[in-house]
Design an enzyme around this catalytic site. Structure first.
Site, mmCIF file in Angstrom:
data_model
loop_
_atom_site.group_PDB
_atom_site.id
_atom_site.type_symbol
_atom_site.label_atom_id
_atom_site.label_comp_id
_atom_site.label_asym_id
_atom_site.label_seq_id
_atom_site.Cartn_x
_atom_site.Cartn_y
_atom_site.Cartn_z
ATOM 1 N N HIS A 481 0.807 -1.217 0.000
ATOM 2 C CA HIS A 481 0.000 0.000 0.000
ATOM 3 C C HIS A 481 0.845 1.273 0.000
ATOM 4 O O HIS A 481 0.303 2.374 -0.124
ATOM 5 C CB HIS A 481 -0.948 0.012 1.209
ATOM 6 C CG HIS A 481 -2.318 0.543 0.874
ATOM 7 N ND1 HIS A 481 -2.540 1.484 -0.090
ATOM 8 C CD2 HIS A 481 -3.548 0.239 1.384
ATOM 9 C CE1 HIS A 481 -3.824 1.770 -0.162
ATOM 10 N NE2 HIS A 481 -4.461 1.005 0.713
ATOM 11 N N ASP A 485 -2.344 1.631 -4.826
ATOM 12 C CA ASP A 485 -3.618 1.892 -4.158
ATOM 13 C C ASP A 485 -4.675 0.930 -4.671
ATOM 14 O O ASP A 485 -4.460 0.173 -5.628
ATOM 15 C CB ASP A 485 -4.058 3.349 -4.342
ATOM 16 C CG ASP A 485 -4.153 3.751 -5.815
ATOM 17 O OD1 ASP A 485 -4.561 2.907 -6.645
ATOM 18 O OD2 ASP A 485 -3.824 4.903 -6.134
#
Length: 511
Positions: A481, A485
């Site tokens: 992350h 995304d």
């Protein structure tokens, strides 16, 4: 005047030894050449004598402790004017023995077997001492933290000595076995005697047996293991030469029933507790140890997030069935995996961030031109992730051939180090074993991994609203992350999914 006795070199490459027995005590008066202690190296039992007459002032080690070469072993009070120089401890002069044998003894030095690897575990010896072997014959299997490696003989000859037992740890650049490079048989006298090196008395050889010495023959590693298990080595029957005790002998001894336990339960009138002896402890080594470190590093440094979807594989399964027999006749095993891999490579072309690597400080992102797609393989030695290099340049058939080669090698634990390096993204096919979804852990330093679930025939609605049977596979993505995304991995997965659900589009995208 009190002087330290410095433990001298007691064998080539030996840097430490275990104090097996002190033959004197502090305050004892000793004479020159009187034995002071027995020490055990990994090759022989060595007896250390006094170089001068005097009084033992201090013993620097306890029985069972490890003493360092070139460090003080004990201190003596000697007459003024006497100087305790470091004695020369010579191994037995084997020149006469060598002349009788007319042979050349040569140690096989364990070479570099992978980048950064400094030690390995002896998994299995494929030869025995005294066996005649040929050049390039497999001698042993060793396990590194990356793969199972087979060590071949450099020359033809007779195996004179194996320096390690199965399960022991061997060091790179150190001897692992010795060969006699001739066709003649070893002299019987050589095989029947064990060297005892006595300081100040060079060229001395004597037989050492447990009965004669009153103590067990064992390496420092075996003695440490015995102390950990609170086992008296003198009670353990050794299966090695001259009664030498190995780790397996300790385990076998511990498995034997202890008669005093039943006597205790009768005398005290307390019901005996029957143990199943089912509990055992084994070290985590090799591939399993490497995987443990890798996974811990991944989950503690990478913020994972998971994205799941389902893919309809009905059309591509039909295509594979049409092509399977044709390519099987050509020696190509066409499974579903080559289609997954090629479709993934095509999708990476449009979403290169999935084929990137972030530095530890998270200040730079490196994009890789080559799509080196890894496959997690459940091998007999643990989880291996070999990768197919440059998938962007390979056809589906090229990828199928590479998958067959890597899978066969991985299942035997014999993957070449280069096949394990340089991966850029990974696939874990959990569905081959069972299960539909998973939360895979990223193979650091990669930024994404996908787990494939099993294919199920499930009811779905077609364009006309009718219920039909479709081949459905669940997929589970884990992404880093810090650089990926949810929107990016969803769009990337949609493109990959489109190629798999519509094989014609995948074929058109291949150029």
């Amino acid at each position: 005047m009190t002087q330290d006795f410095i433990l001298p070199d007691i064998g080539e490459g030996i840097v430490e030894c275990e104090v097996v027995e002190w033959l004197v005590a502090e305050g004892d008066t000793v004479s020159e050449d009187q034995p002071i202690c027995d020490v055990m190296t990994d090759k022989a039992l060595v007896q250390i004598p006094a170089v001068y007459s005097g009084v033992i002032a201090k013993l620097y080690y306890q029985k069972g402790e490890i003493a360092k070469v070139h460090a003080p072993l004990f201190a003596m009070s000697v007459a003024d004017g006497s100087q305790m120089n470091e004695p020369e401890i010579n191994l037995p002069d084997t020149s006469a023995v060598t002349a009788v044998q007319s042979d050349i003894l040569e140690d096989f030095i364990l070479p570099d077997i992978g980048e950064g690897i400094v030690e390995c575990e002896i998994v299995d010896w494929l030869v025995t001492e005294g066996q005649h072997i040929e050049e390039d014959q497999a001698v042993c299997d060793v396990m590194t933290d990356k793969a199972l490696v087979q060590i071949p003989a450099k020359y033809s000859g007779i195996v004179e000595k194996l320096y390690y037992q199965k399960g022991e740890i061997a060091k790179v650049h150190s001897p692992i076995f010795q060969m006699r490079l001739s066709q003649s048989k070893p002299s019987e006298i050589v095989t029947e005697i064990t060297p005892v090196v006595v300081a100040g008395n060079p060229n001395t050889m004597a037989q050492v047996t447990k009965a004669a010495q009153g103590k067990a023959l064992a390496s420092p590693a075996v003695r440490r293991r015995a102390r950990e298990l609170d086992v008296d080595l003198s009670e353990v029957p050794g299966t090695g030469k001259n009664g030498r005790v190995f780790k397996e002998d300790i385990e076998r001894y511990l498995s034997l029933p202890k008669p005093d336990q039943s006597v205790l339960s009768v005398e005290t009138k307390v019901p005996a507790v029957v143990s199943s002896n089912a509990t055992r402890v084994e070290p985590i080594r090799g591939i399993k140890a490497a995987m443990a470190k890798q996974m811990m590093a991944s989950v503690t440094t990478i913020p994972h997030f998971t994205f799941s979807d389902e893919i309809d594989l009905t059309q591509i399964i039909d295509l594979r069935l049409q092509l399977k027999q044709q390519y099987q006749d050509q020696g190509v095993k066409l499974t579903m995996m080559p289609f997954f891999v090629k479709a993934l490579s095509l999708a990476i072309t449009e979403f290169p961030v999935l084929n990137s690597q972030v530095n530890d400080e998270c200040t730079e992102l490196t994009y890789f031109t080559d799509h080196n797609i890894g496959m997690a393989v459940d091998s007999k030695i643990g989880l291996l992730v070999p990768n197919i290099k440059q998938c962007q340049q390979k056809s589906i058939i090229d990828i199928a051939q590479e998958i067959s080669r890597l899978t066969d090698s991985a299942r035997e634990g014999r993957v070449a180090p280069d096949d394990l390096k340089g991966g850029t993204i990974s696939i874990s096919n959990i569905g081959a074993i069972g299960g539909t979804t998973a939360t895979p852990i990223i193979n650091k330093p990669e930024v994404a991994i996908v787990a494939l679930g099993k294919v199920q025939h499930l009811p779905r609605f077609d364009v006309n609203g009718s219920v039909v049977s479709r081949a459905i596979m669940q997929v589970s993505w884990s992404g880093d992350h810090r650089v990926i995304d949810g929107g990016t991995i969803a769009r990337f997965n949609n493109l990959w999914k489109e190629y798999l659900e519509n094989p014609a589009k995948m074929l058109m995208a291949m150029r």
